[in-house]
Design a protein around this motif. Sequence first.
Motif: not given
Length: 330
Positions: A183-184, A191-194, A262-270, A277-284
């Motif tokens: 999270t950065i 492309a994969n979330g907010p 994976l990012e798109r699957r995690m975002h509903p849980h965020l 609004k706090y975590w900008n998510l990345y998965v690599f």
Amino acid sequence: MSARARLVAPVRRALHDGAARWPWFRRVVAIGARELERALHDDLYTEGYYGDDGRPPVQLEIGTSEYTRTTTHADEGAYLIWRFLPVQRTLDVGCAFGFFVEAQRELGLDARGVDVSQYALDRSALGARGHVQYGNLLHRLPFRRGEFDGISLFETLEHLPPGVVPRALREIRRVTRGYVIATIPSFGPNANGPGGWYDVKVRPERLDHYRSLGAGFEGPIPYDDLYRDETGQPVEGHLTIASFAWWTKQFEAAGFERDGDLERRMHPHLARFGLTKYWNLYVFRVPGVPPARAEQRSPQEIAEVERRLGFDRRVADPEDLARVEAALDS
């Protein structure tokens, strides 16, 4: 030959010869170098940063009134790793007091942590003790190549200046054979979330300027334009504020590929955790590692863990949920 070279060359030769001749000397030099690095390291991440010096909460560097397992969202981060990533041996980089390490270990993962703050490591959480140690991304981490299935970097990389980010990510690549979740604080389209935003990342008087640059601006934000705390320093020690596109390119240059699914699957849980609004998510993941398409845990395991952590009672923040739904439908 410069004066510096004349001074350094014989010292370097002596150290090299001694280390080559006597194994005990090599160990002494290695320990001395490590301890000198700790002693000389920037003292930002001490009691003032973590709020242990009695300052009023508004003055804390971390943007919260206290620094605990709850306020750092360690359970939420550990849950995402446990549920979605096919990993067992993990490393949390920038582990501070080890809350994420403790939470992952309680979920059955073989988690370790590293941090540059000896102050935090000396006060590590009970469940992390013996599993956290000093480590600096700008030097060689004390681990073998490919030692970890997964690396977590929760609110960590923004504390590095832009010029050293490539070096740090190459070291992350060296020690992982699988996945990275990060999270950065970021701005711009995602492309994969907010997407991200400039507020509380850029000086207020410069917001209109950066907004006028449009989606093509990738950053990073120049140091002089970074958002400041009341002492005039970059807020929370954030030195690199850049776009999703910029960070993605840095990881790709280091040898990773982004896992948008994976990012798109995690975002509903965020959204459910109120963290959009706090975590900008990345998965690599490392190239060649198969995508993790299926759930890593059974429905029964997920239900039991969610009950234990209280996640089954969480109700999504409506604003977060709307942003996530809009992003995933686009």
